[in-house]
Write a protein that holds these residues in place. Structure first.
Motif, PDB file in Angstrom:
ATOM      1  N   THR A  50     -12.047   2.171   2.533  1.00 15.57           N
ATOM      2  CA  THR A  50     -10.951   2.174   1.982  1.00 15.57           C
ATOM      3  C   THR A  50     -10.828   1.079   1.274  1.00 15.57           C
ATOM      4  O   THR A  50     -10.202   1.152   0.206  1.00 15.57           O
ATOM      5  CB  THR A  50      -9.928   2.130   3.434  1.00 15.57           C
ATOM      6  OG1 THR A  50      -9.859   3.315   4.077  1.00 15.57           O
ATOM      7  CG2 THR A  50      -8.367   2.022   2.749  1.00 15.57           C
ATOM      8  N   SER A  54     -10.361   0.719  -3.256  1.00 13.05           N
ATOM      9  CA  SER A  54      -9.300   0.151  -3.645  1.00 13.05           C
ATOM     10  C   SER A  54      -9.604  -0.754  -4.993  1.00 13.05           C
ATOM     11  O   SER A  54      -9.109  -1.079  -5.645  1.00 13.05           O
ATOM     12  CB  SER A  54      -8.583  -0.931  -2.745  1.00 13.05           C
ATOM     13  OG  SER A  54      -9.280  -1.901  -2.403  1.00 13.05           O
ATOM     14  N   GLN A  82      -7.781   7.008  10.167  1.00 13.47           N
ATOM     15  CA  GLN A  82      -8.675   6.302   9.217  1.00 13.47           C
ATOM     16  C   GLN A  82      -8.690   6.958   7.918  1.00 13.47           C
ATOM     17  O   GLN A  82      -8.554   6.557   6.672  1.00 13.47           O
ATOM     18  CB  GLN A  82     -10.262   6.320   9.744  1.00 13.47           C
ATOM     19  CG  GLN A  82     -10.475   5.180  10.725  1.00 13.47           C
ATOM     20  CD  GLN A  82     -11.860   5.269  11.235  1.00 13.47           C
ATOM     21  OE1 GLN A  82     -12.479   6.247  11.708  1.00 13.47           O
ATOM     22  NE2 GLN A  82     -12.396   4.070  11.317  1.00 13.47           N
ATOM     23  N   GLU A  85      -5.231   6.371   6.002  1.00 14.89           N
ATOM     24  CA  GLU A  85      -5.286   5.182   5.318  1.00 14.89           C
ATOM     25  C   GLU A  85      -6.224   5.247   4.028  1.00 14.89           C
ATOM     26  O   GLU A  85      -5.750   4.577   3.315  1.00 14.89           O
ATOM     27  CB  GLU A  85      -5.968   4.021   6.290  1.00 14.89           C
ATOM     28  CG  GLU A  85      -5.031   3.760   7.505  1.00 14.89           C
ATOM     29  CD  GLU A  85      -5.623   3.104   8.664  1.00 14.89           C
ATOM     30  OE1 GLU A  85      -6.844   2.611   8.386  1.00 14.89           O
ATOM     31  OE2 GLU A  85      -5.163   2.509   9.614  1.00 14.89           O
ATOM     32  N   LEU A  86      -7.111   6.073   4.117  1.00 13.60           N
ATOM     33  CA  LEU A  86      -7.861   6.233   2.915  1.00 13.60           C
ATOM     34  C   LEU A  86      -7.224   6.807   1.866  1.00 13.60           C
ATOM     35  O   LEU A  86      -7.325   6.277   0.663  1.00 13.60           O
ATOM     36  CB  LEU A  86      -9.345   6.668   3.185  1.00 13.60           C
ATOM     37  CG  LEU A  86     -10.198   7.232   2.238  1.00 13.60           C
ATOM     38  CD1 LEU A  86     -10.696   6.202   1.485  1.00 13.60           C
ATOM     39  CD2 LEU A  86     -11.452   8.067   2.421  1.00 13.60           C
ATOM     40  N   GLU A  89      -4.434   5.045   0.130  1.00 10.99           N
ATOM     41  CA  GLU A  89      -4.935   3.697  -0.627  1.00 10.99           C
ATOM     42  C   GLU A  89      -5.506   4.555  -1.921  1.00 10.99           C
ATOM     43  O   GLU A  89      -5.036   4.010  -3.137  1.00 10.99           O
ATOM     44  CB  GLU A  89      -6.055   3.111  -0.082  1.00 10.99           C
ATOM     45  CG  GLU A  89      -6.745   1.915  -0.981  1.00 10.99           C
ATOM     46  CD  GLU A  89      -5.452   0.886  -1.516  1.00 10.99           C
ATOM     47  OE1 GLU A  89      -5.631   0.611  -2.548  1.00 10.99           O
ATOM     48  OE2 GLU A  89      -4.991   0.421  -0.508  1.00 10.99           O
ATOM     49  N   TYR A  90      -5.946   5.448  -2.003  1.00 14.68           N
ATOM     50  CA  TYR A  90      -6.387   6.089  -3.151  1.00 14.68           C
ATOM     51  C   TYR A  90      -5.591   7.027  -3.906  1.00 14.68           C
ATOM     52  O   TYR A  90      -5.166   7.161  -5.064  1.00 14.68           O
ATOM     53  CB  TYR A  90      -7.908   7.036  -2.980  1.00 14.68           C
ATOM     54  CG  TYR A  90      -8.378   7.315  -4.227  1.00 14.68           C
ATOM     55  CD1 TYR A  90      -9.032   6.882  -5.300  1.00 14.68           C
ATOM     56  CD2 TYR A  90      -8.276   8.995  -4.552  1.00 14.68           C
ATOM     57  CE1 TYR A  90      -9.328   7.084  -6.697  1.00 14.68           C
ATOM     58  CE2 TYR A  90      -8.675   9.298  -5.857  1.00 14.68           C
ATOM     59  CZ  TYR A  90      -9.200   8.568  -6.710  1.00 14.68           C
ATOM     60  OH  TYR A  90      -9.633   9.059  -8.043  1.00 14.68           O
TER      61      TYR A  90
END
Length: 344
Positions: A50, A54, A82, A85-86, A89-90
Motif C-alpha cells: 500500500t 502510494s 488489507q 486499504e490498498l 490508496e490507489y
C-alpha cells in the motif's frame, strides 16, 4: 574525555536507511510469450504494498498502459481489510456496481466478492460494465483463498482481440454499434429490483431516461430494456482501438444449447433474459458470434492464483473471466476511476 555509549545513545538518534522504491521490487513478465500481465514481486522482506503504491503511481500508470495488467505477488496481502486499504490508496474514485448481471456480495463499502456463479460454470471474458454509460477504468482483484483446483481469472488484451476480429465484421459493428436487450421478471437472472437498486418503478424509469436505455413494462413485474452502445472504442489515454463490449458474452449462441432450447421454448427468443443484436436491432448470426469468441480465445492467458495475489487491470485494455473450480474460492474485487465517453 570519553563518553560511554550508554550516555551517548541518549543524544544520538538512529538515521533511517533510505532505499529507492524501485529497488525494493523486481519487475518481469509473468510469461515469456507476452507482456500481459507484468509481474511485480518484492526484493526484500516486508515491503508494504500500500505504501509502495502510494509512492509509485506514475510508474504503475505507465506500466499499466503498456501491459494492461499488473500482478503483485508475495506482498503478504492476507485479509479483505488489507486489500481494502490498498485499493483505497490507489483507486481514488471508487465505483459501485450498477446494472449488474450476476450475483455478488458487498464485503465493505467499495469491495465486493467476485461473481457468485456456480463453481462448475465458466464465465466468459468481458470488460466490466461495458454496457453502461459510465464504467470503471481500473479493476483490482485479490485472492484471499485460492480454489483447490481451477478458479483462475483468465484475461485477454482487447487491443489484440480487436485486431483478430475480421475487418469487415469489425467495421460493420463500428458503424452500427451493438444492442443489449434484457428481460426481467421471468425468474431467470437478477430481478430488476436488484439491478436498479430500488423497488420503485418510477426510479427505474428515471434511471433509464438518464442513461439512454429504452424501457417497456410488460406488466407490473415484467420489464424489458434496450440499450445501444458502441462496439469499438479508443482508449482515452493511449488512443488505441479496443474491442470493448459484451456482444459475444450475452449473445444467445453463448448459452448452453440445452439451456437455450429450454428458454426459447418457454419464453420465446424475444424474451430471453439477455441477448445481443446489431445496434439497429438486426440479428447477429451464430458464425459471427463464434468468430468473436475465438478471437478472445486466441488471446486468453491464465495463471494459477496464489494466496495474497493482487491483480490490477486497466478495465478498458483487458477483459477478464473465471474458470470453473473445486473447493473454497474467495476472490474479492474493487473498481473505480469512472469514465464517461462523449458519445455512447
Amino acid at each position: 574525555m570519553k563518553i560511554s555509549w550508554k550516555n551517548r545513545k541518549k543524544f544520538v538518534k538512529p538515521t533511517p536507511i533510505q532505499m529507492d522504491s524501485k529497488k525494493m521490487i523486481h519487475v518481469e513478465n509473468l510469461f515469456d510469450s507476452g507482456l500481459l500481465p507484468m509481474l511485480i514481486t518484492p526484493r526484500i522482506p516486508d515491503v508494504d504494498l500500500t505504501e509502495w503504491i502510494s509512492n509509485q503511481r506514475d510508474f504503475i500508470e505507465k506500466k499499466l498502459s503498456q501491459h494492461g495488467g499488473i500482478l503483485f505477488r508475495g506482498f503478504n496481502i492476507q485479509t479483505q481489510k488489507q486489500f481494502q486499504e490498498l485499493t483505497k490508496e490507489y483507486i481514488k474514485v471508487p465505483m459501485k456496481y450498477k446494472e449488474g448481471a450476476t450475483p455478488r456480495s458487498k464485503v465493505t463499502e467499495n469491495t465486493y466478492t467476485s461473481t457468485e456463479f456456480p463453481s462448475d460454470q465458466h464465465i466468459a471474458l468481458h470488460n466490466e460494465l461495458s454496457y453502461v454509460t459510465t464504467w470503471p477504468q481500473k479493476i483490482c482483484f485479490c485472492s484471499i483463498a485460492p480454489a483447490k483446483t481451477g478458479g483462475e481469472t483468465p484475461i485477454a488484451d482487447v487491443r489484440r482481440v480487436y485486431h483478430r476480429i475480421d475487418k469487415d465484421l469489425r467495421e460493420k459493428f463500428a458503424a452500427k454499434g451493438w444492442m443489449l436487450v434484457r428481460n426481467y421478471g421471468d425468474g431467470f437472472g437478477l430481478k430488476w429490483q436488484d439491478v436498479f437498486h430500488t423497488e420503485n418503478p418510477k426510479k427505474v424509469e428515471q434511471y433509464c431516461k438518464e442513461n439512454e436505455i429504452e424501457f417497456e413494462w410488460k406488466d407490473e413485474s415484467h420489464l424489458k430494456t434496450k440499450q445501444v452502445r458502441k462496439a469499438v472504442r479508443k482508449h482515452p489515454d493511449t488512443g488505441e482501438w479496443l474491442w470493448f463490449n459484451h456482444i459475444a458474452f450475452w449473445h444467445e449462441s453463448s448459452l448452453d444449447p440445452k439451456v437455450r432450447d429450454m428458454l426459447t421454448e418457454s419464453l420465446g427468443i424475444e424474451n430471453l433474459p439477455y441477448n445481443t443484436y446489431y445496434g439497429d436491432g438486426s440479428p447477429i448470426n451464430y458464425d459471427d458470434a463464434e468468430h468473436i469468441r475465438k478471437a478472445y480465445d486466441q488471446e486468453t492467458i491464465s495463471f494459477e492464483w496464489k494466496k495474497g495475489d493482487v491483480l490490477l487491470l486497466d478495465n478498458m485494455l483487458v477483459a477478464h473471466g473465471r474458470n470453473p473450480f473445486e473447493g473454497e474460492r474467495k476472490t474479492v474485487v474493487s473498481m473505480g476511476e469512472p469514465y464517461t465517453p462523449e458519445n455512447l
